[in-house]
Design a protein around this motif. Structure first.
Motif, PDB file in Angstrom:
ATOM      1  N   SER A 185       0.799  -1.119  -0.058  1.00 21.67           N
ATOM      2  CA  SER A 185      -0.103   0.107  -0.009  1.00 21.67           C
ATOM      3  C   SER A 185       0.876   1.099  -0.112  1.00 21.67           C
ATOM      4  O   SER A 185       1.903   1.125   0.462  1.00 21.67           O
ATOM      5  N   GLU A 186       0.287   2.366  -0.500  1.00 22.05           N
ATOM      6  CA  GLU A 186       1.164   3.660  -0.321  1.00 22.05           C
ATOM      7  C   GLU A 186       1.430   4.142   0.819  1.00 22.05           C
ATOM      8  O   GLU A 186       2.624   4.654   1.225  1.00 22.05           O
ATOM      9  N   ARG A 187       0.449   3.754   1.880  1.00 23.82           N
ATOM     10  CA  ARG A 187       0.672   4.237   3.229  1.00 23.82           C
ATOM     11  C   ARG A 187       2.076   3.505   3.920  1.00 23.82           C
ATOM     12  O   ARG A 187       2.794   4.092   4.577  1.00 23.82           O
ATOM     13  N   HIS A 188       1.968   1.996   3.591  1.00 22.53           N
ATOM     14  CA  HIS A 188       3.167   1.229   4.078  1.00 22.53           C
ATOM     15  C   HIS A 188       4.238   1.639   3.580  1.00 22.53           C
ATOM     16  O   HIS A 188       5.425   1.725   4.178  1.00 22.53           O
ATOM     17  N   LEU A 189       4.391   2.124   2.230  1.00 21.93           N
ATOM     18  CA  LEU A 189       5.518   2.299   1.563  1.00 21.93           C
ATOM     19  C   LEU A 189       5.823   3.736   2.236  1.00 21.93           C
ATOM     20  O   LEU A 189       7.417   3.972   2.187  1.00 21.93           O
ATOM     21  N   ARG A 190       5.147   4.642   2.358  1.00 29.04           N
ATOM     22  CA  ARG A 190       5.594   5.993   2.831  1.00 29.04           C
ATOM     23  C   ARG A 190       6.220   5.724   4.335  1.00 29.04           C
ATOM     24  O   ARG A 190       7.187   6.323   4.737  1.00 29.04           O
ATOM     25  N   ARG A 191       5.679   4.554   4.968  1.00 31.73           N
ATOM     26  CA  ARG A 191       6.250   4.210   6.506  1.00 31.73           C
ATOM     27  C   ARG A 191       7.564   3.721   6.223  1.00 31.73           C
ATOM     28  O   ARG A 191       8.607   3.913   7.159  1.00 31.73           O
ATOM     29  N   LEU A 192       7.858   2.866   5.256  1.00 27.12           N
ATOM     30  CA  LEU A 192       9.247   2.371   5.089  1.00 27.12           C
ATOM     31  C   LEU A 192      10.251   3.369   4.586  1.00 27.12           C
ATOM     32  O   LEU A 192      11.386   3.420   5.007  1.00 27.12           O
ATOM     33  N   LEU A 193       9.609   4.178   3.788  1.00 28.74           N
ATOM     34  CA  LEU A 193      10.665   5.401   2.996  1.00 28.74           C
ATOM     35  C   LEU A 193      11.112   6.371   4.689  1.00 28.74           C
ATOM     36  O   LEU A 193      12.303   6.563   4.637  1.00 28.74           O
ATOM     37  N   ASN A 194      10.165   6.586   5.346  1.00 28.21           N
ATOM     38  CA  ASN A 194      10.399   7.377   6.711  1.00 28.21           C
ATOM     39  C   ASN A 194      11.363   6.556   7.766  1.00 28.21           C
ATOM     40  O   ASN A 194      12.406   6.968   8.049  1.00 28.21           O
ATOM     41  N   GLU A 195      11.237   5.270   7.595  1.00 26.08           N
ATOM     42  CA  GLU A 195      12.131   4.295   8.395  1.00 26.08           C
ATOM     43  C   GLU A 195      13.383   4.512   7.668  1.00 26.08           C
ATOM     44  O   GLU A 195      14.307   4.620   8.663  1.00 26.08           O
ATOM     45  N   PHE A 196      13.755   4.456   6.329  1.00 29.17           N
ATOM     46  CA  PHE A 196      14.997   4.181   5.811  1.00 29.17           C
ATOM     47  C   PHE A 196      15.575   5.635   5.877  1.00 29.17           C
ATOM     48  O   PHE A 196      16.774   5.841   6.064  1.00 29.17           O
ATOM     49  N   GLU A 197      14.741   6.778   5.761  1.00 31.78           N
ATOM     50  CA  GLU A 197      15.405   7.962   5.974  1.00 31.78           C
ATOM     51  C   GLU A 197      15.871   8.173   7.547  1.00 31.78           C
ATOM     52  O   GLU A 197      16.973   8.756   7.616  1.00 31.78           O
ATOM     53  N   LYS A 198      15.192   7.794   8.503  1.00 28.36           N
ATOM     54  CA  LYS A 198      15.542   7.734   9.813  1.00 28.36           C
ATOM     55  C   LYS A 198      16.983   7.167  10.188  1.00 28.36           C
ATOM     56  O   LYS A 198      17.651   7.276  10.936  1.00 28.36           O
ATOM     57  N   GLU A 199      17.164   6.012   9.344  1.00 28.55           N
ATOM     58  CA  GLU A 199      18.406   5.211   9.446  1.00 28.55           C
ATOM     59  C   GLU A 199      19.338   5.659   8.467  1.00 28.55           C
ATOM     60  O   GLU A 199      20.517   5.108   8.529  1.00 28.55           O
ATOM     61  N   HIS A 200      19.125   6.948   7.962  1.00 28.57           N
ATOM     62  CA  HIS A 200      20.092   7.446   7.158  1.00 28.57           C
ATOM     63  C   HIS A 200      20.470   6.669   5.698  1.00 28.57           C
ATOM     64  O   HIS A 200      21.818   6.669   5.445  1.00 28.57           O
ATOM     65  N   LEU A 201      19.561   5.992   5.340  1.00 30.45           N
ATOM     66  CA  LEU A 201      19.835   5.265   4.040  1.00 30.45           C
ATOM     67  C   LEU A 201      19.621   5.989   2.747  1.00 30.45           C
ATOM     68  O   LEU A 201      20.261   5.834   1.974  1.00 30.45           O
ATOM     69  N   LEU A 202      18.690   6.900   2.977  1.00 33.32           N
ATOM     70  CA  LEU A 202      18.171   7.760   1.931  1.00 33.32           C
ATOM     71  C   LEU A 202      17.634   9.082   2.295  1.00 33.32           C
ATOM     72  O   LEU A 202      17.389   9.245   3.449  1.00 33.32           O
ATOM     73  N   LEU A 203      17.522  10.001   1.145  1.00 28.38           N
ATOM     74  CA  LEU A 203      16.809  11.374   1.587  1.00 28.38           C
ATOM     75  C   LEU A 203      15.766  11.473   0.442  1.00 28.38           C
ATOM     76  O   LEU A 203      16.043  11.466  -0.583  1.00 28.38           O
ATOM     77  N   LYS A 204      14.696  11.791   1.050  1.00 30.80           N
ATOM     78  CA  LYS A 204      13.330  11.812   0.014  1.00 30.80           C
ATOM     79  C   LYS A 204      13.336  13.544  -0.041  1.00 30.80           C
ATOM     80  O   LYS A 204      12.886  13.940   1.004  1.00 30.80           O
ATOM     81  N   VAL A 205      13.490  13.975  -1.198  1.00 27.88           N
ATOM     82  CA  VAL A 205      12.830  15.357  -1.534  1.00 27.88           C
ATOM     83  C   VAL A 205      11.917  15.471  -2.552  1.00 27.88           C
ATOM     84  O   VAL A 205      12.339  15.198  -3.672  1.00 27.88           O
ATOM     85  N   LYS A 206      10.580  15.862  -2.245  1.00 25.85           N
ATOM     86  CA  LYS A 206       9.726  15.801  -3.266  1.00 25.85           C
ATOM     87  C   LYS A 206       9.550  14.836  -4.008  1.00 25.85           C
ATOM     88  O   LYS A 206       9.050  13.426  -3.410  1.00 25.85           O
ATOM     89  N   LYS A 207       9.669  14.608  -5.373  1.00 24.40           N
ATOM     90  CA  LYS A 207       9.469  13.279  -5.969  1.00 24.40           C
ATOM     91  C   LYS A 207      10.891  12.808  -6.540  1.00 24.40           C
ATOM     92  O   LYS A 207      10.872  11.823  -7.257  1.00 24.40           O
ATOM     93  N   ASN A 208      11.985  13.323  -5.629  1.00 24.24           N
ATOM     94  CA  ASN A 208      13.205  12.325  -5.916  1.00 24.24           C
ATOM     95  C   ASN A 208      13.786  11.561  -4.825  1.00 24.24           C
ATOM     96  O   ASN A 208      13.277  11.900  -3.361  1.00 24.24           O
TER      97      ASN A 208
END
Length: 222
Positions: A185-208
């Motif tokens: 789901s989109e909700r679950h994917l956003r949760r995973l992205l936030n988790e990856f961001e907190k772990e300093h695996l990635l940075l999400k800015v707008k559509k990139n």
């Protein structure tokens, strides 16, 4: 093909244990493709006029989603053939796109060489039966594995493949599209992205998305 290229091809084929399949005459009539940069070799719908074997490097098989976004279907490693399914199913139109990463070396067997020589060679035909069977088994295994992978594993694999395909750690990322590709789901994917961001695996800015720690992503992907 030049004598120096023939020697190089023979060494690469020997590394793949394919040296007994292709004679010097076959190699001489084949085409060596050395690709220093990322290059799209095949476009979906193109006429297929050859069989290809990856000797070195890697290529991605890609397709397009309903909204026109590019999606990775498969990864082709050294020793892998492509064009075989189209040729031997007599479907001479490419099913997907094929994009090679930089420093990839590919051996191209033109269609006239296949028809006039290779298809009359029992050793080669047995070899191709084996390779096609292996491809079917690998596809089946990958599908089964994909069903068992966690969403976190799937996302990490997707990010790694996109980094290689784009030859950049920054690339566009649509939550709606990728949620469909990964089957979450989109909700679950956003949760995973936030988790990856907190772990300093990635940075999400707008559509990139910008990948920060590729090593850790590989560990998560398994």
């Amino acid at each position: 093909m030049k004598p120096t290229e023939i020697d190089l091809v023979k060494k690469m084929l020997a590394n793949l244990t394919y040296e007994h399949i292709f004679s010097d005459d076959i190699i001489r009539e084949s085409v060596l493709l050395s690709l220093p940069d990322k290059e799209q070799l095949i476009f979906s719908g193109d006429n297929f006029d050859a069989l290809f074997c990856i000797l070195q490097g890697k290529a991605f098989v890609t397709s397009y989603s309903e909204d026109g976004a590019k999606v990775i279907v498969d990864t082709l490693q050294p020793g892998t053939f492509f064009g075989d399914i189209e040729l031997y199913s007599h479907r001479f139109l490419a099913l997907h796109n094929v994009v090679a990463v930089p420093n990839t070396v590919i051996l191209k067997f033109p269609l006239h060489l296949i028809n006039s020589n290779l298809n009359k060679n029992v050793t080669f035909l047995n070899f191709m039966c084996q390779k096609l069977t292996e491809k079917l088994l690998i596809t089946s295994a990958n599908y089964s594995t994909a069903l068992l992978l966690s969403s976190k594993n799937k996302l990490a694999k997707y990010l790694i493949n996109e980094t290689e395909l784009n030859q950049s750690t920054t690339f566009s990322f649509s939550v709606k599209r990728i949620s469909e590709v990964l089957g979450v789901s989109e909700r679950h994917l956003r949760r995973l992205l936030n988790e990856f961001e907190k772990e300093h695996l990635l940075l999400k800015v707008k559509k990139n998305v910008t990948i920060i720690d590729l090593v850790k992503l590989h560990k998560i992907a398994g």
